[in-house]
Design a protein around this motif. Structure first.
Motif, PDB file in Angstrom:
ATOM      1  N   MET A  69      -5.739   1.548  -3.622  1.00  0.00           N
ATOM      2  CA  MET A  69      -4.985   0.942  -4.588  1.00  0.00           C
ATOM      3  C   MET A  69      -5.495   0.814  -6.076  1.00  0.00           C
ATOM      4  SD  MET A  69      -3.092  -2.069  -2.358  1.00  0.00           S
ATOM      5  CE  MET A  69      -1.783  -2.724  -3.512  1.00  0.00           C
ATOM      6  N   LEU A  70      -6.426   0.222  -6.301  1.00  0.00           N
ATOM      7  CA  LEU A  70      -7.327   0.241  -7.502  1.00  0.00           C
ATOM      8  C   LEU A  70      -7.198   1.481  -8.249  1.00  0.00           C
ATOM      9  CD1 LEU A  70      -9.998  -2.375  -6.770  1.00  0.00           C
ATOM     10  CD2 LEU A  70      -8.205  -2.545  -8.082  1.00  0.00           C
ATOM     11  N   ILE A  71      -7.770   2.574  -7.619  1.00  0.00           N
ATOM     12  CA  ILE A  71      -7.993   4.036  -8.072  1.00  0.00           C
ATOM     13  C   ILE A  71      -6.658   4.488  -8.361  1.00  0.00           C
ATOM     14  CG2 ILE A  71      -8.423   6.475  -7.453  1.00  0.00           C
ATOM     15  CD1 ILE A  71     -10.563   5.205  -5.479  1.00  0.00           C
ATOM     16  N   LEU A  96      -4.023   7.487  -3.469  1.00  0.00           N
ATOM     17  CA  LEU A  96      -2.797   7.632  -2.307  1.00  0.00           C
ATOM     18  C   LEU A  96      -3.468   7.948  -1.286  1.00  0.00           C
ATOM     19  CD1 LEU A  96       0.204   8.733  -4.510  1.00  0.00           C
ATOM     20  CD2 LEU A  96      -0.518   6.492  -4.200  1.00  0.00           C
ATOM     21  N   GLY A  97      -4.425   9.006  -1.133  1.00  0.00           N
ATOM     22  CA  GLY A  97      -4.740   9.471   0.205  1.00  0.00           C
ATOM     23  C   GLY A  97      -5.744   8.398   0.651  1.00  0.00           C
ATOM     24  N   ILE A  98      -6.768   7.823  -0.020  1.00  0.00           N
ATOM     25  CA  ILE A  98      -7.428   6.689   0.421  1.00  0.00           C
ATOM     26  C   ILE A  98      -6.502   5.515   0.936  1.00  0.00           C
ATOM     27  CG2 ILE A  98      -9.154   4.837  -0.417  1.00  0.00           C
ATOM     28  CD1 ILE A  98     -10.097   6.894  -2.243  1.00  0.00           C
ATOM     29  N   ILE A  99      -5.579   5.197   0.275  1.00  0.00           N
ATOM     30  CA  ILE A  99      -4.683   4.147   0.839  1.00  0.00           C
ATOM     31  C   ILE A  99      -4.102   4.492   2.341  1.00  0.00           C
ATOM     32  CG2 ILE A  99      -2.131   3.167   0.680  1.00  0.00           C
ATOM     33  CD1 ILE A  99      -2.732   3.335  -2.567  1.00  0.00           C
ATOM     34  N   VAL A 100      -3.593   5.831   2.445  1.00  0.00           N
ATOM     35  CA  VAL A 100      -2.980   6.244   3.728  1.00  0.00           C
ATOM     36  C   VAL A 100      -4.171   6.069   4.728  1.00  0.00           C
ATOM     37  CG1 VAL A 100      -2.148   8.109   5.136  1.00  0.00           C
ATOM     38  CG2 VAL A 100      -1.272   7.322   2.633  1.00  0.00           C
ATOM     39  N   GLY A 118       0.746  -1.242   0.135  1.00  0.00           N
ATOM     40  CA  GLY A 118       0.046  -0.086   0.088  1.00  0.00           C
ATOM     41  C   GLY A 118       0.907   1.150  -0.005  1.00  0.00           C
ATOM     42  N   LEU A 119       1.805   1.201   0.819  1.00  0.00           N
ATOM     43  CA  LEU A 119       2.790   2.556   0.797  1.00  0.00           C
ATOM     44  C   LEU A 119       3.792   2.650  -0.059  1.00  0.00           C
ATOM     45  CD1 LEU A 119       3.295   2.668   4.737  1.00  0.00           C
ATOM     46  CD2 LEU A 119       1.798   4.078   3.283  1.00  0.00           C
TER      47      LEU A 119
END
Length: 297
Positions: free
Chosen positions: A287-289, A132-136, A106-107
Motif C-alpha cells: 500500500m505504501l509503495i 499492487l502486486g505486492i498487495i495481492v 488493500g484490494l
C-alpha cells in the motif's frame, strides 16, 4: 502552508485512520453480542441520516440529492447504502476484525486500477503496479489460514470473500464519485437519507435482535457506525485532503490495519497468527509503495 495547518492535516489523517481502523472491531463486537447485520445497518443509517438531515435541508437542492440528481444519487445509495453495510458487517460474523481492514482497503486500489484499465485503457505506472502486486501477494499469504479452513479460522474464508466484494463495490463507487464530481459530503448525505426507506425492506426481510442487547450497545453502534464513521471520519479525511493534498492524505490509509490489529487485540482478545502478521506486513508495504507512486507512467 503554515506549520500549524500542516500539523492539523496530519492530525485529521491520523484520526481518520483510527476511526476507520476501529470500525472493524466495533462491527465484530456487534456480531459477538448477538446483534445482526440488519441491526447494525439500521442503526448506522438512521443515526447518520439524522445528523446529516439539517445540513441537507439547508444546502441540497433538490433535497435530498443535490447536484447528483435522482438517478445518480440512487446508484450511490445502492452501492454504499444498506447492501454495502449488510455485506461488510456480515463478513464480521465469520472473520476476525483484522481481516476486514486488510482485505478491503488493500484490494480497493487493485480493483480501481483494473476498472480504470478496462474502461479507459489507462495503465497504472510501473511502481504502482509493483505495489499492487505486492498487495495481492500479501493478501494471499494473509488469507492462507482462512482459505485452508484452519481450525483457528474455520469459516473466515466466507468473511474474506465478502470483504473482497466490499472492495469491488467501493472501487466502483469511488470511480463514479470522481467522474460525477459531486462533493463527498453531498454524496454521503444523499446516500444516507435515501437509504432510510430501504431500511424497511431490511427490517422485514432479515432477523432483528435489538431487543436482546443492552441499550448502551445500540447507542455504541449508532454513534460509532453512523456518526463517527459516516460523518466525522468523512469530514476529517476531506480536511486532510484539503490541507495536505490527495496524494499525501492517502498515506494514512496503511495505518488502518495497524489500528485494527491493536484495537482487536486490546478489546476483543483477537490476535493474528504468524502467517497473518507476515501477510499484513506485506500488504501494508505494498500500500505504501502504491500510494507513493504516480498513478500512471
Amino acid at each position: 502552508m503554515t506549520s500549524r495547518a500542516q500539523w492539523l492535516g496530519i492530525l485529521c489523517g491520523l484520526l481518520t485512520a483510527l476511526i476507520w481502523g476501529v470500525q472493524s472491531v466495533v462491527s465484530r463486537h456487534a456480531m459477538l453480542i448477538d446483534l445482526t447485520p440488519a441491526d447494525v445497518t439500521i442503526l448506522r443509517f438512521v443515526s447518520a441520516a439524522a445528523v446529516l438531515l439539517p445540513w441537507s435541508l439547508r444546502h441540497m437542492r433538490p433535497f435530498p440529492v443535490g447536484s447528483l440528481g435522482w438517478p445518480r444519487a440512487w446508484v450511490m445509495a445502492l452501492l454504499i447504502g444498506p447492501l454495502y453495510s449488510l455485506i461488510l458487517v456480515g463478513g464480521a460474523s465469520f472473520a476476525p476484525a483484522l481481516h476486514s481492514s486488510i482485505i478491503s482497503p488493500g484490494l480497493i486500489p487493485v480493483f480501481t486500477a483494473l476498472l480504470i484499465f478496462l474502461v479507459t485503457g489507462e495503465r497504472a505506472g510501473r511502481m504502482r503496479l509493483i505495489g499492487l502486486g505486492i498487495i495481492v501477494l500479501g493478501i494471499g499469504i494473509f488469507s492462507r489460514d482462512a482459505l485452508a479452513m484452519a481450525p483457528s479460522r474455520p469459516d473466515a474464508w466466507i468473511g474474506d470473500l465478502l470483504f473482497v466484494l466490499i472492495a469491488f463495490l467501493w472501487s466502483i463507487f469511488g470511480l463514479l464519485a470522481r467522474r460525477w464530481g459531486a462533493s463527498s459530503l453531498e454524496i454521503t448525505a444523499a446516500s444516507c437519507i435515501l437509504s432510510v426507506p430501504l431500511l424497511v425492506i431490511v427490517a422485514l426481510a432479515l432477523p432483528i435482535h435489538m431487543a436482546r442487547v443492552p441499550f448502551s450497545e445500540l447507542v455504541l453502534q449508532a454513534l460509532y457506525q453512523g456518526v463517527l464513521v459516516g460523518v466525522v471520519a468523512l469530514y476529517l479525511y476531506a480536511r486532510s485532503v484539503a490541507t495536505l493534498g490527495a496524494a499525501k492524505a492517502t498515506l494514512f490509509l496503511p495505518l488502518v490495519p495497524v489500528a485494527t490489529a491493536a484495537a482487536s487485540a486490546l478489546l476483543l482478545a483477537e490476535t493474528p497468527s504468524p502467517t497473518e502478521l507476515v501477510g499484513m506486513a506485506i500488504v501494508v508495504s505494498g500500500m505504501l509503495i502504491a500510494f507513493r507512486s504516480p498513478s500512471t507512467g
